[in-house]
Design an enzyme around this catalytic site. Structure first.
Site, PDB file in Angstrom:
ATOM      1  N   ASP A   1       0.713  -1.172  -0.210  1.00  0.00           N
ATOM      2  CA  ASP A   1       0.044  -0.051   0.140  1.00  0.00           C
ATOM      3  C   ASP A   1       0.749   1.207  -0.054  1.00  0.00           C
ATOM      4  O   ASP A   1       1.793   1.598   0.804  1.00  0.00           O
ATOM      5  CB  ASP A   1      -0.855   0.016   1.174  1.00  0.00           C
ATOM      6  CG  ASP A   1      -1.760  -1.202   1.637  1.00  0.00           C
ATOM      7  OD1 ASP A   1      -1.712  -1.895   0.829  1.00  0.00           O
ATOM      8  OD2 ASP A   1      -2.206  -1.259   2.601  1.00  0.00           O
TER       9      ASP A   1
ATOM     10  N   GLU B   1     -10.513  -2.097   3.621  1.00  0.00           N
ATOM     11  CA  GLU B   1      -9.088  -1.701   4.231  1.00  0.00           C
ATOM     12  C   GLU B   1      -8.948  -0.227   3.541  1.00  0.00           C
ATOM     13  O   GLU B   1      -9.894  -0.009   2.461  1.00  0.00           O
ATOM     14  CB  GLU B   1      -8.205  -2.733   3.757  1.00  0.00           C
ATOM     15  CG  GLU B   1      -8.173  -4.057   4.176  1.00  0.00           C
ATOM     16  CD  GLU B   1      -7.030  -4.968   3.946  1.00  0.00           C
ATOM     17  OE1 GLU B   1      -6.840  -5.859   4.753  1.00  0.00           O
ATOM     18  OE2 GLU B   1      -6.586  -4.843   2.663  1.00  0.00           O
TER      19      GLU B   1
HETATM   20  C1  FRU Z   1      -4.042  -3.683   2.678  1.00  0.00           C
HETATM   21  C2  FRU Z   1      -3.205  -3.905   4.252  1.00  0.00           C
HETATM   22  C3  FRU Z   1      -3.909  -3.002   5.165  1.00  0.00           C
HETATM   23  C4  FRU Z   1      -2.825  -3.118   6.140  1.00  0.00           C
HETATM   24  C5  FRU Z   1      -1.229  -3.477   5.150  1.00  0.00           C
HETATM   25  C6  FRU Z   1      -0.549  -4.397   5.876  1.00  0.00           C
HETATM   26  O1  FRU Z   1      -3.227  -4.184   1.530  1.00  0.00           O
HETATM   27  O2  FRU Z   1      -3.802  -5.198   4.257  1.00  0.00           O
HETATM   28  O3  FRU Z   1      -5.037  -3.053   5.508  1.00  0.00           O
HETATM   29  O4  FRU Z   1      -2.519  -1.846   6.779  1.00  0.00           O
HETATM   30  O5  FRU Z   1      -1.826  -3.934   4.057  1.00  0.00           O
HETATM   31  O6  FRU Z   1       0.889  -4.579   4.982  1.00  0.00           O
END
Ligand code: FRU
Length: 502
Positions: free
Chosen positions: A27, A209
């Site tokens: 992300d 998310e």
């Molecule tokens: C989304 C996610 C988020 C989390 C991060 C962990 O891709 O699962 O929800 O904060 O990646 O790397």
């Protein structure tokens, strides 16, 4: 955890997209324009090229094209992984982290607590601050600042809410398993008060998310603002796996409401086409917007990958590119409000190394027709096509003979497809080879496509950015052909301009 070896061949590295030098990323985090620089932080494994050791990597750019990688900004430790979050410029030092001469940048991130922590198994929100413009960070000693005792409370996006009734910080975050966006308010970024929640609604086929919430003018009218709530979900996207949906509505400083919300029949796969998606491709996830971009521009970037196969894609020594930066705007389309997306002007106006390849109006007959002189691996293709008698027509990019990545229109179905079943390497994961579809409306009888091809990806912006599809591909370096094709009849190419970047 395998440490990356610097001698591994660098395969598929994009020219126009950001990828870390030799590590894993997911992300985008903490996106902010500050003191003339765009900062891109991201979920990063500093020690390897698969997910793990989650920390915030960091790159910066003055032009959204050339990125400089910096040392890890916020590192995991024995007690916590540093999950996704955002950064605000605390110009009035509401947090008290500033010094006389410098207001702080404050990062709000999710602490994913490990077994050695007293908070083991909990996800809660924490702060770190920077007094040197975002290059070095200090964790707040009072972390976490917001703990609900939840194991799935994450991905805070914080912005400044300004109204006649006052101004304060607003956080949107998720209770991921509950398909819920939770909104909080603060005056100092340290103590938070619950405002409201939104959801479950619309697509709920996977955990929610990385939310975002921002205002945009409707049809360019600054007097008519609507709010856009974006929510990424995994899995449950329209073509499988990870994807981002959005809601258009109103935010009064407490509650977000949207008329375009379906709360019955949730998780019905036949309804996915009724919802509004940021992108219909397989590889556009965790999309989030930059803070503090001048002139009210709303720029977004996403991780160009899909959790279904993210750890398996055949790149090395790095793994996963970011998408191109997009500017989003809100327009009335057939009576409802839709996000329209364009590649940021800084990239769209990039000078090319060669004169563009152009073609005259031509009827395309049944079959595949190589465009002699149009070959390339890093290019922008702008084409307008009109339906004839063909069931399907379009372009094949990164081709080799009749194989390649097909980007086509199926007028009778009202869809645009990206077919990567013969795009190159697909065997690294069973769910990768796919033909993916999105609904598309013709303009008259015509279809306008802008396609960015960049070593290991295609990003399609159709009908002026009303529909977008982003997909990874892994072709042989020698597969560079561009062809026109039709299946079952004819179509017309009205215009074509191919700009080569490498
Ligand atoms: C989304 C996610 C988020 C989390 C991060 C962990 O891709 O699962 O929800 O904060 O990646 O790397």
């Amino acid at each position: 955890m395998t440490a990356v070896t610097a001698t591994t061949a660098d395969t598929f590295r994009p020219a126009l997209h950001y990828a870390a030098r030799n590590t894993w990323l997911n992300d985008p985090n903490g996106l902010i324009f500050h003191e003339g620089v765009y900062h891109l932080y991201y979920q990063n494994n500093p020690l390897g090229n698969v997910w793990g050791n989650m920390s915030w990597g960091h790159a910066s750019s003055a032009d959204l094209l050339t990125w400089t990688e910096h040392p890890v900004a916020i590192a995991c430790d024995d007690l916590e992984d540093i999950f996704s979050g955002s950064i605000v410029f605390d110009r009035h030092n509401s947090s008290g982290f500033g010094r006389e001469s410098s207001a702080p940048l404050v990062a709000v991130y999710t602490s994913a607590y490990k077994s050695a922590s007293v908070h083991h198994g909990i996800q809660a929100q924490s702060l770190a601050y920077s007094l040197d413009g975002g290059y070095t960070w200090t964790k707040h000693t009072g972390n976490p600042v917001l703990n609900r005792g939840s194991s799935d409370f994450r991905d805070p996006k914080v912005f400044r809410y300004e109204s006649d009734a006052g101004s304060y910080w607003v956080m949107v975050a998720v209770e991921a398993q509950d398909f819920e966006v939770v909104l909080y308010k603060s005056h100092d970024l340290k103590s938070w008060e619950l405002l409201s929640s939104f959801g479950p609604a619309n697509a709920t086929g996977g955990v929610w998310e990385c939310p975002d919430l921002f205002p945009l003018p409707v049809d360019g009218d600054p007097e008519n603002l609507k709010w856009v709530l974006t929510v990424n979900l995994n899995p449950g996207g329209p073509n499988g796996g990870s994807a981002g949906q959005y809601f258009v509505g109103d935010f009064d400083g407490v509650t977000f409401t949207s008329a375009a919300t379906v709360t019955e029949g949730l998780q019905d796969p036949d309804r996915l086409g009724d919802y509004q998606w940021l992108d219909w491709g397989r590889d556009y996830y965790a999309a989030v917007s930059f803070s503090d971009v001048p002139e009210g521009r709303r720029l977004m970037i996403a991780w160009m990958n899909n959790w279904q196969y993210a750890n398996n894609i055949p790149t090395s020594p790095w793994r996963s590119p970011m998408s191109l930066v997009r500017e989003v705007s809100l327009h009335t389309v057939d009576g409802s409000l839709r996000l329209v997306q364009q590649v940021a002007q800084e990239l769209a106006s990039l000078p090319a190394g060669h004169p563009p390849f152009t073609a005259d109006v031509v009827e395309i007959s049944e079959g595949t027709h190589l465009l002699d002189g149009a070959a390339g691996s890093v290019q922008r293709i702008e084409a307008t096509l009109t339906a004839g008698t063909a069931e399907e027509f379009g372009l094949i990019v990164r081709g080799n003979g009749t194989k390649g990545t097909r980007i086509g229109i199926r007028p009778a179905e009202g869809s645009i497809v990206v077919d990567r079943r013969e795009s190159g390497q697909t065997h690294f994961h069973e769910s990768f080879a796919s033909i993916d579809a999105a609904p598309i409306e013709p303009a008259g009888n015509s279809y306008e496509l802008t396609i960015y091809v960049d070593q290991c990806s295609v990003e399609v912006f159709a009908q002026g950015g009303h529909v977008t599809m982003s997909e990874l591909i892994f072709p042989a370096s020698t597969s560079t052909d561009v062809s026109l094709y039709t299946i079952g009849g004819t179509a017309t190419l009205n215009n074509l301009c191919i700009t080569q970047y490498a």
